[in-house]
Design a protein around this motif. Sequence first.
Motif, short mmCIF file in Angstrom:
data_model
loop_
_atom_site.label_atom_id
_atom_site.label_comp_id
_atom_site.label_asym_id
_atom_site.label_seq_id
_atom_site.Cartn_x
_atom_site.Cartn_y
_atom_site.Cartn_z
N ALA A 149 1.17 -1.10 -0.31
CA ALA A 149 0.07 0.13 0.01
C ALA A 149 0.80 1.22 0.06
O ALA A 149 1.01 2.26 -0.70
CB ALA A 149 -0.81 0.16 1.18
N VAL A 150 2.07 1.13 0.54
CA VAL A 150 2.98 2.61 1.54
C VAL A 150 3.56 2.33 -0.45
O VAL A 150 3.95 3.78 -1.03
CB VAL A 150 3.74 1.98 2.23
N ALA A 151 3.99 1.45 -1.07
CA ALA A 151 4.45 1.84 -2.72
C ALA A 151 3.85 1.70 -3.81
O ALA A 151 3.48 3.20 -3.93
CB ALA A 151 4.75 0.65 -2.75
N ALA A 152 2.32 1.36 -3.01
CA ALA A 152 1.02 2.35 -4.12
C ALA A 152 1.24 3.58 -4.28
O ALA A 152 0.57 4.20 -5.07
CB ALA A 152 0.58 1.50 -4.09
N CYS A 153 1.51 4.46 -3.04
CA CYS A 153 0.78 5.41 -2.73
C CYS A 153 2.07 6.81 -3.66
O CYS A 153 1.58 7.65 -3.95
CB CYS A 153 0.40 5.75 -0.81
N ALA A 154 3.40 5.66 -3.05
CA ALA A 154 4.70 6.73 -3.40
C ALA A 154 4.44 7.06 -5.27
O ALA A 154 4.63 7.53 -5.68
CB ALA A 154 5.89 6.07 -3.43
N ASP A 155 4.23 5.46 -5.84
CA ASP A 155 3.71 5.49 -7.05
C ASP A 155 2.98 6.24 -7.56
O ASP A 155 3.08 7.06 -8.87
CB ASP A 155 3.38 3.80 -7.29
N ALA A 159 -7.55 -7.90 -3.93
CA ALA A 159 -7.45 -6.96 -2.29
C ALA A 159 -6.62 -6.11 -2.58
O ALA A 159 -7.11 -5.34 -1.59
CB ALA A 159 -6.57 -8.11 -1.18
N ALA A 160 -5.65 -5.86 -3.77
CA ALA A 160 -5.07 -3.98 -3.41
C ALA A 160 -5.60 -3.11 -4.26
O ALA A 160 -5.97 -1.89 -4.12
CB ALA A 160 -3.56 -4.71 -4.22
N HIS A 161 -7.36 -3.55 -4.56
CA HIS A 161 -8.21 -2.70 -4.94
C HIS A 161 -7.66 -2.75 -6.22
O HIS A 161 -7.89 -0.25 -6.18
CB HIS A 161 -8.16 -1.66 -4.14
N ALA A 162 -7.78 -3.25 -7.19
CA ALA A 162 -7.00 -2.55 -7.99
C ALA A 162 -8.18 -2.26 -9.03
O ALA A 162 -9.26 -2.65 -9.20
CB ALA A 162 -5.95 -3.83 -9.37
N LEU A 184 -4.89 4.25 -8.68
CA LEU A 184 -5.21 4.94 -7.32
C LEU A 184 -5.53 6.20 -6.73
O LEU A 184 -6.06 6.39 -5.87
CB LEU A 184 -4.18 4.05 -6.49
N GLN A 185 -4.57 6.45 -6.97
CA GLN A 185 -4.61 7.92 -7.37
C GLN A 185 -6.77 8.47 -7.69
O GLN A 185 -7.04 10.06 -6.40
CB GLN A 185 -3.45 8.85 -7.94
#
Length: 415
Positions: A170-176, A338-341, A376-377
């Motif tokens: 989740a943190v990596a997805a936010c960073a991307d 689970a990662a809400h893709a 995600l954004q």
Amino acid sequence: MGVLYDAGSACAAEVAAAARCCDAELFLVVDRASEHVRARLPVLTRRFALCDITGLAARDAARAVSEFVPDGLLTFSEHRMEMTSAIAAAIGIPYWHSPAVAGRLVDKLQQRRAFAEAGLDDLPFAPVADAADLDAALDAVGLPAVLKPRRGAGGRLVQRLDTVSGARAAVAACADAAPGTDLLVEALLPGDPEAAGAQWGDYVSVETAVHRRECQPLCVTGKFPLAAPFRERGSFVPHTLDAPLAERAETLAEAAIGALDISDGIVHTQLKLTAEGPRLVEVNGRLGSLVGDVVRRGSGFDMVAAAMRLALGLPVPDAPRFDEVTYQYSLLPPVLGAAHAPAAGPPDLSARLDGLRHLPGVDLAVLLDAPAPPGLQDLAAARLGRLQGRTADHAELTRLATAIDELCGPVLGAV
């Protein structure tokens, strides 16, 4: 009256109507760096006096605004609160929030610290500047938890954390999605499904008018259940809480307003309904998104005009009274995994539009141009359409929500 205009809880037409109601001479302060402003600039230019502060620092923006000789400043945009405060302070004219208060209102970490210092909440929390901070944050907070940006609105980038590996992803997805975004980890508050009723969301918002530090509760706004990960489906008034619980919610909202040192304005406080009672989620120092529309249709009370009165240093003389239930309901794109893709492609609801419009209690059904699957954004803000209307009571609204799900469910899937 100057209004720093951008995407937020009131459109330009609502602001103009409120100015007429308050007999205020209105101009809009605009920054063309905003995509929202650029898209609407042709209409804004025809209908309003504009003060363009594009590319200006706060001091130069204040100089440009001062040429309009405003008697107050206001914004309905979360992203413009700090600039509004800085300009007002530089000119020496009223705005609800001082720079220090505005800083607390836009920073969820500062809010959590203020609530803890005031003894209002003991929810574990920890900042996460980058992936290196995560393990220490999880040790302090535990799992399950919620990851959110320190700054932002509308559930943007908010994710649930259930495992350490999931938290790292989740943190990596936010960073991307949003490089350089400072994050906050908070313990997950378990909701009480019986507090508002099993068919409703386990959270509410409290709308409060604050005038010279005196708090006047306006209403408690009910919510539809959240969609994964933390996406809002919509709001309705009046709420479904029993009277003692509603009073506890209003009292907690007032205490949070005091802890943040808010002296004036319309305040939108989000509360989670738990088995132990209401708990603080966050305080927004402006009108809540879509709340003004739902309240106005349900009672005739103009929340935007109330905000403008407070910005002019005037009290709000009354509060909304509801004789029926009014709502706004969003049709959300589905997400997978689970990662809400996001799903593979945007669903097409156009074939169901006529059915939506003919459901009892629907006054308006609008479908939006189907966007590309949101990342995600953009997931929290993604909408396929919206419904609004009114019902005689909450039982009718329950039946309507069920009918919407039955009609759209085959297309939207589980959201």
